[in-house]
Each structure stands twice: as C-alpha cells, then as structure tokens.
Write a protein that holds these residues in place. Structure first.
Motif, short mmCIF file in Angstrom:
data_model
loop_
_atom_site.label_atom_id
_atom_site.label_comp_id
_atom_site.label_asym_id
_atom_site.label_seq_id
_atom_site.Cartn_x
_atom_site.Cartn_y
_atom_site.Cartn_z
N GLY A 97 -37.03 -31.05 -13.67
CA GLY A 97 -36.82 -32.72 -13.60
C GLY A 97 -37.39 -33.09 -12.33
N THR A 98 -37.61 -34.46 -12.47
CA THR A 98 -38.20 -35.14 -11.24
C THR A 98 -38.01 -37.05 -11.71
OG1 THR A 98 -39.48 -35.40 -9.45
CG2 THR A 98 -40.69 -35.18 -11.34
N GLN A 99 -37.76 -37.59 -10.91
CA GLN A 99 -37.73 -38.82 -11.05
C GLN A 99 -38.56 -39.72 -10.42
OE1 GLN A 99 -33.99 -40.12 -12.12
NE2 GLN A 99 -35.58 -42.31 -12.01
N VAL A 100 -38.29 -40.60 -11.03
CA VAL A 100 -39.75 -41.49 -11.06
C VAL A 100 -39.05 -42.63 -11.51
CG1 VAL A 100 -42.01 -42.67 -12.11
CG2 VAL A 100 -41.48 -39.96 -11.91
N THR A 101 -38.75 -43.87 -10.35
CA THR A 101 -38.39 -45.24 -10.33
C THR A 101 -39.31 -45.67 -9.95
OG1 THR A 101 -36.27 -43.89 -9.53
CG2 THR A 101 -37.05 -46.55 -9.43
N VAL A 102 -39.96 -46.92 -11.32
CA VAL A 102 -40.93 -47.81 -10.33
C VAL A 102 -40.39 -48.95 -10.31
CG1 VAL A 102 -43.04 -49.27 -11.35
CG2 VAL A 102 -42.72 -46.77 -12.32
N SER A 103 -40.41 -49.92 -8.45
CA SER A 103 -39.48 -50.92 -9.88
C SER A 103 -40.64 -52.62 -10.00
CB SER A 103 -39.59 -51.37 -7.96
OG SER A 103 -40.58 -51.20 -7.50
N SER A 104 -40.07 -53.61 -10.51
CA SER A 104 -40.72 -54.75 -10.50
C SER A 104 -41.11 -55.70 -9.16
CB SER A 104 -40.26 -54.98 -11.54
OG SER A 104 -39.12 -55.69 -10.93
N VAL A 119 -41.15 -45.65 -6.53
CA VAL A 119 -43.04 -46.55 -6.49
C VAL A 119 -43.00 -48.57 -7.04
CG1 VAL A 119 -44.12 -45.72 -8.41
CG2 VAL A 119 -45.07 -46.42 -6.37
N GLN A 120 -44.19 -48.89 -6.55
CA GLN A 120 -43.73 -50.67 -6.77
C GLN A 120 -44.79 -50.17 -8.38
OE1 GLN A 120 -45.36 -52.80 -3.70
NE2 GLN A 120 -42.62 -53.72 -3.08
N ALA A 121 -44.62 -51.44 -8.82
CA ALA A 121 -45.48 -52.19 -10.41
C ALA A 121 -46.33 -51.69 -9.85
CB ALA A 121 -44.76 -53.13 -10.75
N GLY A 122 -47.54 -51.15 -10.48
CA GLY A 122 -49.07 -51.19 -10.12
C GLY A 122 -49.98 -49.89 -9.19
N GLY A 123 -48.41 -49.11 -8.82
CA GLY A 123 -48.95 -48.04 -7.73
C GLY A 123 -48.33 -46.77 -8.55
N SER A 124 -49.08 -46.11 -8.06
CA SER A 124 -49.91 -44.40 -8.77
C SER A 124 -48.38 -43.17 -7.88
CB SER A 124 -51.09 -43.66 -7.81
OG SER A 124 -52.05 -44.88 -8.95
N LEU A 125 -48.61 -42.01 -8.97
CA LEU A 125 -47.58 -40.56 -8.35
C LEU A 125 -48.65 -39.72 -8.97
CD1 LEU A 125 -43.81 -42.34 -8.48
CD2 LEU A 125 -45.95 -41.02 -6.22
N ARG A 126 -48.77 -38.50 -8.06
CA ARG A 126 -48.51 -37.59 -8.99
C ARG A 126 -47.72 -36.91 -9.03
NH1 ARG A 126 -52.82 -32.87 -6.46
NH2 ARG A 126 -53.99 -32.15 -8.20
N LEU A 127 -47.33 -36.16 -9.92
CA LEU A 127 -46.58 -35.54 -9.76
C LEU A 127 -47.12 -33.71 -10.17
CD1 LEU A 127 -44.19 -36.56 -12.46
CD2 LEU A 127 -44.35 -36.97 -10.63
N SER A 128 -46.05 -32.45 -10.00
CA SER A 128 -46.69 -31.04 -9.78
C SER A 128 -45.83 -30.41 -10.66
CB SER A 128 -46.97 -30.77 -8.54
OG SER A 128 -48.27 -31.16 -7.62
N CYS A 129 -45.71 -29.00 -11.40
CA CYS A 129 -44.84 -28.81 -11.85
C CYS A 129 -45.69 -26.92 -11.69
CB CYS A 129 -45.22 -28.50 -13.15
SG CYS A 129 -43.64 -27.21 -14.38
N ALA A 130 -44.78 -26.52 -10.79
CA ALA A 130 -45.22 -24.95 -10.26
C ALA A 130 -44.72 -23.51 -11.41
CB ALA A 130 -44.71 -24.47 -8.71
N LYS A 172 -45.49 -48.87 -14.44
CA LYS A 172 -44.75 -49.88 -14.69
C LYS A 172 -43.14 -49.58 -15.06
CE LYS A 172 -48.32 -50.80 -18.58
NZ LYS A 172 -48.63 -51.07 -19.53
N PRO A 173 -42.54 -50.61 -14.73
CA PRO A 173 -41.14 -50.52 -14.49
C PRO A 173 -40.52 -49.69 -15.93
CG PRO A 173 -41.95 -53.04 -13.95
CD PRO A 173 -42.67 -52.37 -14.64
N GLU A 174 -40.72 -49.88 -16.97
CA GLU A 174 -40.58 -49.12 -18.32
C GLU A 174 -41.24 -47.51 -18.11
OE1 GLU A 174 -42.25 -51.60 -18.07
OE2 GLU A 174 -43.83 -52.05 -19.57
N ASP A 175 -42.09 -47.58 -17.17
CA ASP A 175 -42.34 -45.99 -17.44
C ASP A 175 -41.08 -44.70 -16.52
OD1 ASP A 175 -45.42 -46.82 -16.26
OD2 ASP A 175 -45.01 -46.00 -18.30
N THR A 176 -40.10 -45.81 -15.80
CA THR A 176 -39.34 -45.33 -15.01
C THR A 176 -38.56 -44.24 -15.84
OG1 THR A 176 -38.52 -47.26 -13.48
CG2 THR A 176 -36.60 -45.71 -13.97
N ALA A 177 -38.13 -43.04 -15.02
CA ALA A 177 -37.57 -41.89 -16.14
C ALA A 177 -37.51 -40.33 -15.58
CB ALA A 177 -38.19 -41.67 -17.66
#
Length: 123
Positions: free
Chosen positions: A116-123, A11-22, A84-89
């Motif tokens: 785990g699930t990868q989240v990548t935030v691009s600047s 996702v681009q910086a400023g965007g949103s994601l929703r993670l789920s955990c079953a 933010k890009p620093e949220d990448t993990a």
C-alpha cells in the motif's frame, strides 16, 4: 506474485497524484485493480481492469480517477485528479477474481495485494 505500490503523498484538495504498481511474478493482463482503506472503514474498490480490458470504477471516483496499465513495464497506474479529503486512505493494487460493479461499488474479490501507499488530502 509481488505488487509494489508507490506515488502516494500529501496533497491539497483539488490536487492530483499518480500512483504506480510494479508487478512481478505474473503479467498484468489478468483482472487487477486498486482498492483503498481509510482508518476505521472497510476497504473500497476504486477501479479495476478486466482480462479483456474493460474498466470499471466506483461511483465515488467517477470522472476523477483513471486506471491504466503498461504491459511492457508490467506496471499499473492510477491517475487521481480533483482529490478530496475523503479520498484520504492507504491505496493498494491487487489482483482480483473479478472486475464487476454492483450498485456503484466494485465487488471485493481480491486475491493478493501490495503493502500500500498512503494518500493524504488536506482541506
């Protein structure tokens, strides 16, 4: 105990994601939360929910991330806004012995976690 995370992505910086955990094999009314781990860094607790429903969060995600759980679906969520890009993990949901914040950081007392699930935030 089994935890399966999903919902990560790019996702681009400023965007949103929703993670789920079953969750399976136990109910989500115990202490549970999300932590993340970036390459070369220690894992960091993001948010957690205590047994009585109190929510705690790390200072780094204050006002941007929201944890919630659906007991009927036995699923934990993490809504992430203003990314933010620093949220990448890689993000993991995990059971924990405690849900406590000390000096702005969630104590690392995790018992078990998913793949785990990868989240990548691009600047």
């Amino acid at each position: 105990v089994a935890l399966v995370e999903s919902g990560g992505g790019l996702v681009q910086a400023g965007g949103s994601l929703r993670l789920s955990c079953a969750a399976s094999g136990f109910t989500l009314d115990s202490k549970i939360g999300w932590f993340r781990q970036a390459p070369g860094k220690q894992r960091e607790g993001v948010q957690c929910i205590s047994s009585d429903g109190n929510i705690h969060f790390a200072d780094s995600v204050k006002g941007r991330f929201t944890i919630s759980r659906d007991n009927a679906k036995n699923t934990l969520y993490l809504q992430m806004n203003s990314l933010k890009p620093e949220d990448t993990a890689v993000y993991y949901c995990a059971t924990s012995q405690t849900c406590t914040v000390v000096r702005g950081r969630i104590l690392d007392r995790y018992d078990s976690w998913g793949q785990g699930t990868q989240v990548t935030v691009s600047s």
